[in-house]
Design a protein around this motif. Structure first.
Motif, PDB file in Angstrom:
ATOM      1  N   THR A   1      33.197  37.830  45.208  1.00  0.00           N
ATOM      2  CA  THR A   1      32.866  38.710  46.153  1.00  0.00           C
ATOM      3  C   THR A   1      33.797  39.845  46.360  1.00  0.00           C
ATOM      4  O   THR A   1      33.320  40.894  47.041  1.00  0.00           O
ATOM      5  N   SER A   2      35.082  39.752  46.184  1.00  0.00           N
ATOM      6  CA  SER A   2      36.101  40.674  46.380  1.00  0.00           C
ATOM      7  C   SER A   2      36.840  41.045  45.373  1.00  0.00           C
ATOM      8  O   SER A   2      37.484  42.546  45.672  1.00  0.00           O
ATOM      9  N   TRP A   3      37.000  40.510  44.378  1.00  0.00           N
ATOM     10  CA  TRP A   3      37.865  40.902  43.336  1.00  0.00           C
ATOM     11  C   TRP A   3      37.219  41.303  42.205  1.00  0.00           C
ATOM     12  O   TRP A   3      37.414  40.433  41.173  1.00  0.00           O
ATOM     13  N   PRO A   4      36.242  42.089  41.940  1.00  0.00           N
ATOM     14  CA  PRO A   4      35.356  41.976  40.684  1.00  0.00           C
ATOM     15  C   PRO A   4      36.115  42.314  39.456  1.00  0.00           C
ATOM     16  O   PRO A   4      35.638  41.873  38.488  1.00  0.00           O
ATOM     17  N   THR A   5      37.254  42.971  39.334  1.00  0.00           N
ATOM     18  CA  THR A   5      37.915  43.116  38.296  1.00  0.00           C
ATOM     19  C   THR A   5      38.600  41.825  37.640  1.00  0.00           C
ATOM     20  O   THR A   5      38.861  41.539  36.552  1.00  0.00           O
ATOM     21  N   SER A   6      38.848  40.907  38.747  1.00  0.00           N
ATOM     22  CA  SER A   6      39.628  39.556  38.350  1.00  0.00           C
ATOM     23  C   SER A   6      38.403  38.806  37.832  1.00  0.00           C
ATOM     24  O   SER A   6      38.671  37.840  36.863  1.00  0.00           O
ATOM     25  N   ALA A   7      36.946  38.883  38.272  1.00  0.00           N
ATOM     26  CA  ALA A   7      36.097  38.106  37.968  1.00  0.00           C
ATOM     27  C   ALA A   7      35.619  38.618  36.374  1.00  0.00           C
ATOM     28  O   ALA A   7      35.261  37.822  35.672  1.00  0.00           O
ATOM     29  N   ALA A   8      35.625  39.621  36.167  1.00  0.00           N
ATOM     30  CA  ALA A   8      35.415  40.154  34.817  1.00  0.00           C
ATOM     31  C   ALA A   8      36.388  39.603  33.712  1.00  0.00           C
ATOM     32  O   ALA A   8      36.146  39.401  32.655  1.00  0.00           O
ATOM     33  N   THR A   9      37.756  39.445  34.219  1.00  0.00           N
ATOM     34  CA  THR A   9      38.653  38.928  33.291  1.00  0.00           C
ATOM     35  C   THR A   9      38.645  37.388  33.084  1.00  0.00           C
ATOM     36  O   THR A   9      38.705  36.956  31.978  1.00  0.00           O
ATOM     37  N   TRP A  10      38.309  36.933  34.304  1.00  0.00           N
ATOM     38  CA  TRP A  10      38.593  35.378  34.450  1.00  0.00           C
ATOM     39  C   TRP A  10      37.442  34.442  34.247  1.00  0.00           C
ATOM     40  O   TRP A  10      37.444  33.061  33.946  1.00  0.00           O
TER      41      TRP A  10
ATOM     42  N   SER B   1      46.540  38.782  43.092  1.00  0.00           N
ATOM     43  CA  SER B   1      46.060  40.275  43.251  1.00  0.00           C
ATOM     44  C   SER B   1      45.154  40.446  42.058  1.00  0.00           C
ATOM     45  O   SER B   1      45.166  39.863  41.103  1.00  0.00           O
ATOM     46  N   PRO B   2      44.376  41.326  42.376  1.00  0.00           N
ATOM     47  CA  PRO B   2      43.133  41.740  41.471  1.00  0.00           C
ATOM     48  C   PRO B   2      43.782  42.266  40.039  1.00  0.00           C
ATOM     49  O   PRO B   2      44.584  43.022  40.055  1.00  0.00           O
ATOM     50  N   VAL B   3      43.058  41.856  39.217  1.00  0.00           N
ATOM     51  CA  VAL B   3      43.391  42.617  37.637  1.00  0.00           C
ATOM     52  C   VAL B   3      43.097  44.074  37.717  1.00  0.00           C
ATOM     53  O   VAL B   3      42.271  44.587  38.190  1.00  0.00           O
ATOM     54  N   ILE B   4      44.081  44.894  37.046  1.00  0.00           N
ATOM     55  CA  ILE B   4      44.159  46.027  36.839  1.00  0.00           C
ATOM     56  C   ILE B   4      43.048  46.204  35.437  1.00  0.00           C
ATOM     57  O   ILE B   4      43.994  45.763  34.462  1.00  0.00           O
ATOM     58  N   PRO B   5      41.882  46.790  35.679  1.00  0.00           N
ATOM     59  CA  PRO B   5      41.277  46.606  34.359  1.00  0.00           C
ATOM     60  C   PRO B   5      41.537  47.409  33.142  1.00  0.00           C
ATOM     61  O   PRO B   5      41.216  46.814  32.099  1.00  0.00           O
ATOM     62  N   GLU B   6      42.422  48.383  33.493  1.00  0.00           N
ATOM     63  CA  GLU B   6      42.792  49.046  31.903  1.00  0.00           C
ATOM     64  C   GLU B   6      43.975  48.217  31.358  1.00  0.00           C
ATOM     65  O   GLU B   6      44.220  48.559  30.265  1.00  0.00           O
TER      66      GLU B   6
ATOM     67  N   PRO C   1      47.300  41.469  36.772  1.00  0.00           N
ATOM     68  CA  PRO C   1      47.469  41.862  38.347  1.00  0.00           C
ATOM     69  C   PRO C   1      49.017  42.157  38.471  1.00  0.00           C
ATOM     70  O   PRO C   1      49.921  41.851  37.556  1.00  0.00           O
ATOM     71  N   LEU C   2      49.060  42.799  39.531  1.00  0.00           N
ATOM     72  CA  LEU C   2      50.372  42.934  39.986  1.00  0.00           C
ATOM     73  C   LEU C   2      51.160  41.797  40.688  1.00  0.00           C
ATOM     74  O   LEU C   2      50.376  40.808  41.234  1.00  0.00           O
ATOM     75  N   GLY C   3      52.327  41.982  41.166  1.00  0.00           N
ATOM     76  CA  GLY C   3      53.044  40.815  41.853  1.00  0.00           C
ATOM     77  C   GLY C   3      52.869  41.064  43.168  1.00  0.00           C
ATOM     78  O   GLY C   3      52.260  42.008  43.835  1.00  0.00           O
ATOM     79  N   THR C   4      53.299  39.997  43.957  1.00  0.00           N
ATOM     80  CA  THR C   4      53.105  39.804  45.370  1.00  0.00           C
ATOM     81  C   THR C   4      54.618  39.644  45.905  1.00  0.00           C
ATOM     82  O   THR C   4      54.613  38.840  47.226  1.00  0.00           O
ATOM     83  N   ARG C   5      55.677  39.795  45.391  1.00  0.00           N
ATOM     84  CA  ARG C   5      57.056  39.418  45.758  1.00  0.00           C
ATOM     85  C   ARG C   5      57.340  40.051  47.124  1.00  0.00           C
ATOM     86  O   ARG C   5      58.386  39.365  47.854  1.00  0.00           O
TER      87      ARG C   5
END
Length: 592
Positions: A167-176, A426-431, A435-439
């Motif tokens: 619903t919110s992070w489609p790039t992560s859905a496409a990866t996982w 964090s959502p996957v960067i499609p290129e 994902p980035l970190g959240t430190r």
């Protein structure tokens, strides 16, 4: 005594990590003539692929090491390589106030610091390794490109956030998720071809007249080339985070270009013939040293030891909240001094304390964050075995961390704790395929604290590898995942090994405990005053005795707390030893 695995012993080399495939990659590099630094880098990159719920290329890593002498003349002093990235130039308290936020969200783009893990691994390889980049990256590329059997915990993590991905992070859905939106299944081969392509592009960029120049070229491709450019583009678009609203990020390509890992001296404590080295007060590393200084005469195993250890940890972590941060005026000398330790030790009574009690080193009054000082800061009992949490809109999910220890026949020792860039944070960067970190969620948005947010500053991280010396020689590398519990589970190991004389595997297997009676380092920064979590193997008598002393005891499963690994060396005989944790069902040591 019975242990879950044997303590390994040999003279050639040892690798221990939180996943057997990563350990195998490191061992393969040793067998091909690489040293401990080469092997650690190969292991670290492999972990980014096979434990993506625990770390990734968008995360960070502190690395403690001691370099051996090929002539047999001993090791050099311990050195810390900080792969903890800094807050972006645009990440100010005022910017968060403008967004109406009182805490940095635990997910999304706002919490991204400069990703430091890849640059730190490449820097270590360039400066201390012997192998070319392709020799150490080949294993991570293979696992990403041709696939690796998916761990149950990875599959479970993806399942827990799959609806959020859809619903919110489609790039992560496409990866996982599969092409038809189904969940990946435990044990099936999982491939991340985009991540493999990112690694291959780093190799393609690694051109130059020498090994070092080639690695520098790969570093440039990361910090100033295609990786930085992709991150810069992606962070401009808002994504949903824990605030319940979409936000774009502060991180830019210029932030990546302006940062490099740094070498620095570790902090040390001398105790009972040992010298224990940790990262500085920009981490929580000194908290273990403070607790050990208070436990100079630690009681034997049982309720007395657990009580004393837990109370010492509470005092050390209170000081962590009041004094630690990436600033110049941390009163570290006073915090680790014998007189101060004696003052703090005197506060350990016969019953459990539920107060957060920072000290006044050198007479300076402590200041706690307002949220940390609040009596209303509570949380539900800790889920057994959980470590670093990230919280999503679909409920609490758990990120965590990895660990690597390596020793070789030349006396090199490496201890590293990679983390961050979790698939669920964090959502996957499609290129790029990660994902980035959240430190940055570990910063406070309250002004005037050592760990207050500021551009160019490192968050006060929980990542904390360990290196120990005897007679000036580095002899032991160890560590564990676990967020705020890392120092506590390492304390359990240290007392069992250094004080009680258990071998590495027996010390790792010994029952563990920790307390949550101080503010969490992670969003939403809660705490459970008085809570102690113990493995059931401590025994009903110990649990009853702790409750009688006023502890709020949560009994966890028998094998749930900690994922320690360790590698040691005997300078006199050249014997290397290694051990890894059966908890988590993936950590392994290998060597010969």
């Amino acid at each position: 005594m019975f242990t879950t695995r044997p303590e390994l012993a040999g003279t050639f080399g040892m690798v221990a990590s939180t996943h057997w495939l990563a350990t195998a990659a490191g061992m393969a590099v040793l067998e091909c003539g690489g040293n401990a630094f080469d092997a650690a880098v190969a292991t670290g990159f492999a972990l980014q692929v096979v434990e993506p719920h625990l770390n990734g290329p968008g995360g960070e890593v502190p690395i403690l090491f001691a370099a051996g002498d090929r002539s047999g003349g001993g090791t050099g002093g311990p050195v810390l390589l900080s792969g903890q990235g800094i807050a972006p130039a645009g990440a100010t308290i005022e910017a968060f106030e403008h967004l109406g936020l009182e805490l940095v969200p635990g997910t999304g783009l706002l919490a991204a610091t400069v990703p430091g893990a890849v640059c730190a691994w490449l820097t270590l390889l360039r400066d201390h390794g012997t192998q070319p980049l392709d020799a150490v990256l080949r294993y991570a590329i293979e696992y990403a490109e041709t696939g690796h059997p998916l761990l149950p915990r990875v599959a479970a993590t993806v399942a827990s956030v799959s609806e959020h991905f859809r619903t919110s992070w489609p790039t992560s859905a496409a990866t996982w998720l599969t092409s038809d939106g189904a969940l990946p299944r435990t044990g099936e081969l999982f491939r991340n071809s985009v991540l493999a392509s990112t690694y291959r592009r780093l190799l393609d960029a690694a051109r130059g007249p020498s090994r070092e120049a080639q690695i520098d070229a790969a570093l440039s491709a990361w910090s100033q080339g295609f990786v930085a450019e992709a991150i810069d583009r992606f962070t401009r678009y808002p994504v949903l985070d824990d605030s319940g609203r979409p936000h774009s990020g502060f991180l830019t390509g210029q932030d990546l270009a302006g940062w490099t890992p740094t070498y620095e001296p570790p902090v040390t404590l001398d105790r009972k013939g040992w010298t224990l080295a940790k990262a500085g007060p920009w981490s929580q590393g000194p908290a273990l040293l403070q607790a050990l200084a208070m436990l100079d005469d630690v009681p034997p195993a049982g309720a007395d030891r657990v009580h004393a250890s837990v109370e010492a940890v509470k005092l050390a972590m209170a000081d962590r909240e009041a004094w630690y941060g990436d600033v110049d005026d941390v009163p570290l000398h006073e915090l680790l001094s014998a007189p101060y330790a004696a003052q703090r030790r005197a506060l350990i009574g016969d019953t459990a304390s539920k107060a957060l009690r920072p000290g006044s080193p050198d007479g300076r009054p402590p200041r706690l964050p307002a949220l940390a000082a609040s009596a209303d800061t509570r949380r539900a009992p800790a889920a057994p075995g959980t470590g670093e949490p990230t919280v999503s809109r679909t409920g609490t999910t758990r990120g965590d961390t990895c660990h690597v220890d390596v020793g070789d026949r030349w006396g090199n020792l490496v201890s590293a704790t990679p983390s961050g860039g979790w698939l669920q944070s964090s959502p996957v960067i499609p290129e790029l395929g990660f994902p980035l970190g959240t430190r940055a969620q570990m910063f406070w948005l309250e002004r005037g604290l050592p760990n207050s947010l500021a551009p160019g500053k490192r968050p006060r991280t929980t990542l904390t590898p360990s290196l120990a010396l005897r007679g000036g020689e580095a002899v032991l590398a160890f560590g564990t995942p676990g967020g705020d519990q890392q120092e506590q589970w390492q304390l359990c190991f240290w007392l069992a090994h250094a004080d009680d004389g258990l071998d590495l595997q027996a010390a790792i297997d010994a029952p563990a405990w920790h307390t949550t009676s101080f503010p969490s380092s992670f969003h939403p920064r809660d705490m459970s005053p008085g809570e102690v979590v113990v493995e059931s193997r401590v025994g009903e008598d110990v649990v009853a005795a702790l409750r009688a002393r006023g502890h709020d005891v949560t009994v966890s499963g028998p094998w749930t707390l900690g994922r320690l690994s360790a590698v040691s060396r005997d300078p006199g005989t050249g014997i290397l030893r290694a051990a890894a944790n059966a908890r988590g069902m993936s950590g392994y040591a290998a060597g010969r």
